[in-house]
Design a protein around this motif. Structure first.
Motif, mmCIF file in Angstrom:
data_model
loop_
_atom_site.group_PDB
_atom_site.id
_atom_site.type_symbol
_atom_site.label_atom_id
_atom_site.label_comp_id
_atom_site.label_asym_id
_atom_site.label_seq_id
_atom_site.Cartn_x
_atom_site.Cartn_y
_atom_site.Cartn_z
ATOM 1 N N PRO A 93 9.549 -9.957 -11.302
ATOM 2 C CA PRO A 93 10.638 -9.107 -10.798
ATOM 3 C C PRO A 93 10.112 -7.821 -10.160
ATOM 4 O O PRO A 93 10.612 -7.385 -9.118
ATOM 5 N N ALA A 94 9.101 -7.222 -10.792
ATOM 6 C CA ALA A 94 8.527 -5.980 -10.251
ATOM 7 C C ALA A 94 7.764 -6.237 -8.965
ATOM 8 O O ALA A 94 7.858 -5.466 -8.005
ATOM 9 N N PHE A 95 7.011 -7.338 -8.919
ATOM 10 C CA PHE A 95 6.233 -7.651 -7.720
ATOM 11 C C PHE A 95 7.154 -7.977 -6.549
ATOM 12 O O PHE A 95 6.834 -7.685 -5.397
ATOM 13 N N SER A 96 8.301 -8.564 -6.855
ATOM 14 C CA SER A 96 9.294 -8.836 -5.812
ATOM 15 C C SER A 96 9.838 -7.529 -5.241
ATOM 16 O O SER A 96 10.003 -7.379 -4.022
ATOM 17 N N GLN A 97 10.113 -6.552 -6.102
ATOM 18 C CA GLN A 97 10.600 -5.245 -5.643
ATOM 19 C C GLN A 97 9.569 -4.529 -4.789
ATOM 20 O O GLN A 97 9.920 -3.768 -3.887
ATOM 21 N N LEU A 98 8.287 -4.773 -5.065
ATOM 22 C CA LEU A 98 7.211 -4.172 -4.271
ATOM 23 C C LEU A 98 7.008 -4.890 -2.944
ATOM 24 O O LEU A 98 6.211 -4.448 -2.117
ATOM 25 N N GLY A 99 7.715 -6.010 -2.743
ATOM 26 C CA GLY A 99 7.588 -6.766 -1.502
ATOM 27 C C GLY A 99 6.434 -7.746 -1.495
ATOM 28 O O GLY A 99 6.051 -8.250 -0.438
ATOM 29 N N LEU A 100 5.887 -8.054 -2.690
ATOM 30 C CA LEU A 100 4.706 -8.914 -2.768
ATOM 31 C C LEU A 100 5.045 -10.395 -2.791
ATOM 32 O O LEU A 100 4.198 -11.234 -2.496
ATOM 33 N N THR A 101 6.255 -10.736 -3.182
ATOM 34 C CA THR A 101 6.650 -12.137 -3.255
ATOM 35 C C THR A 101 8.158 -12.246 -3.133
ATOM 36 O O THR A 101 8.891 -11.301 -3.452
ATOM 37 N N LEU A 149 -2.138 -4.876 -9.069
ATOM 38 C CA LEU A 149 -3.579 -4.944 -8.809
ATOM 39 C C LEU A 149 -4.261 -5.825 -9.855
ATOM 40 O O LEU A 149 -5.180 -6.588 -9.542
ATOM 41 N N ARG A 150 -3.804 -5.734 -11.073
ATOM 42 C CA ARG A 150 -4.372 -6.542 -12.167
ATOM 43 C C ARG A 150 -4.167 -8.032 -11.933
ATOM 44 O O ARG A 150 -5.049 -8.851 -12.210
ATOM 45 N N TYR A 151 -2.990 -8.386 -11.415
ATOM 46 C CA TYR A 151 -2.650 -9.801 -11.227
ATOM 47 C C TYR A 151 -2.682 -10.216 -9.757
ATOM 48 O O TYR A 151 -2.018 -11.170 -9.369
ATOM 49 N N ILE A 152 -3.480 -9.533 -8.949
ATOM 50 C CA ILE A 152 -3.468 -9.719 -7.499
ATOM 51 C C ILE A 152 -3.726 -11.167 -7.092
ATOM 52 O O ILE A 152 -3.205 -11.641 -6.085
ATOM 53 N N ARG A 153 -4.499 -11.896 -7.882
ATOM 54 C CA ARG A 153 -4.829 -13.280 -7.533
ATOM 55 C C ARG A 153 -3.834 -14.285 -8.099
ATOM 56 O O ARG A 153 -3.964 -15.480 -7.842
ATOM 57 N N SER A 165 -2.386 -6.310 1.967
ATOM 58 C CA SER A 165 -1.751 -5.642 3.112
ATOM 59 C C SER A 165 -0.484 -4.914 2.681
ATOM 60 O O SER A 165 -0.220 -3.781 3.111
ATOM 61 N N CYS A 166 0.287 -5.559 1.814
ATOM 62 C CA CYS A 166 1.533 -4.952 1.345
ATOM 63 C C CYS A 166 1.256 -3.739 0.467
ATOM 64 O O CYS A 166 1.873 -2.678 0.631
ATOM 65 N N LEU A 167 0.301 -3.870 -0.449
ATOM 66 C CA LEU A 167 0.000 -2.773 -1.361
ATOM 67 C C LEU A 167 -0.635 -1.584 -0.652
ATOM 68 O O LEU A 167 -0.500 -0.440 -1.093
ATOM 69 N N THR A 168 -1.343 -1.843 0.450
ATOM 70 C CA THR A 168 -1.892 -0.744 1.243
ATOM 71 C C THR A 168 -0.774 0.193 1.689
ATOM 72 O O THR A 168 -0.888 1.424 1.604
ATOM 73 N N PHE A 200 -8.155 1.342 -1.895
ATOM 74 C CA PHE A 200 -6.894 1.667 -1.219
ATOM 75 C C PHE A 200 -6.822 3.161 -0.908
ATOM 76 O O PHE A 200 -6.465 3.561 0.203
ATOM 77 N N LEU A 201 -7.138 3.975 -1.913
ATOM 78 C CA LEU A 201 -7.033 5.422 -1.734
ATOM 79 C C LEU A 201 -8.009 5.919 -0.669
ATOM 80 O O LEU A 201 -7.653 6.756 0.169
ATOM 81 N N GLU A 202 -9.226 5.391 -0.691
ATOM 82 C CA GLU A 202 -10.199 5.790 0.327
ATOM 83 C C GLU A 202 -9.733 5.364 1.716
ATOM 84 O O GLU A 202 -9.813 6.142 2.679
ATOM 85 N N TYR A 203 -9.241 4.148 1.822
ATOM 86 C CA TYR A 203 -8.770 3.631 3.109
ATOM 87 C C TYR A 203 -7.612 4.481 3.658
ATOM 88 O O TYR A 203 -7.515 4.714 4.865
ATOM 89 N N ASN A 204 -6.758 4.948 2.742
ATOM 90 C CA ASN A 204 -5.608 5.766 3.150
ATOM 91 C C ASN A 204 -5.938 7.254 3.241
ATOM 92 O O ASN A 204 -5.049 8.071 3.441
#
Length: 239
Positions: A93-101, A149-153, A165-168, A200-204
């Protein structure tokens, strides 16, 4: 009024879609047995639904039929104790709200400081992960990012690179105060989570130096991320 009628009235007063327990009926001790019998009878008559041990609700009826309680309502006793936050909904549910799935799942993950065995509530299978950070209403969105990030895979209906890409974008929108806090909360997570967050933080072009100091410079993190998605990944030993 008979005790059974009084119990049914109290249940009706609670309203539809609200999960309740015996204690919510506020009955005297001598009425507990009658309440248990009345609730069992109402379940058998399909007037109320049982969603777990000692927990029930009266379903609302729409044109499409019976409606289940909202997820927060269904799990409220697992999220709060004596008015204090003890858990939070994460995972799908949380990952869906973040736009990940976009996938909908009947499996619910709850982050909690207290260990609990997996359980079933209605149509949901609920499992728990240990969350070492003290929970507040304000830090839960940041903890959900760290959980992603913990469950990214393991995020279904999404590739690792799509999730990156979404989390960036999500992390680029954090304020300087939120960046400071998410780095603090990440101390309770694995080195691979810290490495990803740092990348991510360095890239941003956000503050990341504290994370760099926490990582072993010789450790490699095999996450299968493409360089075009996270160009600076090698700076964090991500391969």
């Amino acid at each position: 009024m008979k005790s059974t009628e009084a119990i049914e009235k109290r249940i009706n007063d609670i309203g539809t879609g609200i999960v309740f327990s015996y204690s919510d009926l506020q009955l005297p001790p001598e009425s507990q047995m009658a309440a248990a019998m009345a609730l069992s009878r109402m379940v058998a008559q399909n007037k109320i639904k049982k969603v777990g041990k000692g927990r029930f609700y009266r379903p609302a009826i729409s044109r499409l039929g019976e409606m289940s309680p909202m997820l927060d309502e269904l799990t409220k006793d697992l999220l709060y104790k004596d008015g204090k936050r003890i858990g939070y909904i994460t995972g799908m549910p949380a990952f869906s709200q973040l736009g990940l799935t976009t996938q909908i799942s009947s499996k619910i993950l709850i982050g909690s400081r207290y260990y609990r065995r997996p359980m079933k509530r209605g149509n949901y299978e609920i499992s728990f992960i240990k969350q070492e950070n003290i929970l507040t209403e304000e830090n839960i969105p940041l903890l959900r990012i760290l959980d992603a990030l913990r469950y990214i895979r393991e995020i279904p209906a999404s590739t690792v690179n799509d999730s990156i890409s979404c989390l960036t974008k999500v992390i680029s929108g954090l304020s300087s105060e939120e960046v400071k806090n998410i780095i603090l909360y990440s101390e309770a997570y694995s080195p691979s989570v810290k490495a990803l967050l740092g990348a991510f933080l360095e890239y941003n072009k956000q503050d990341y130096e504290k994370l760099k100091l926490q990582l072993n410079p010789l450790t490699k993190y095999r996450l299968g991320i493409m360089e075009k998605v996270l160009p600076n990944k090698s700076n964090w030993n991500i391969i």
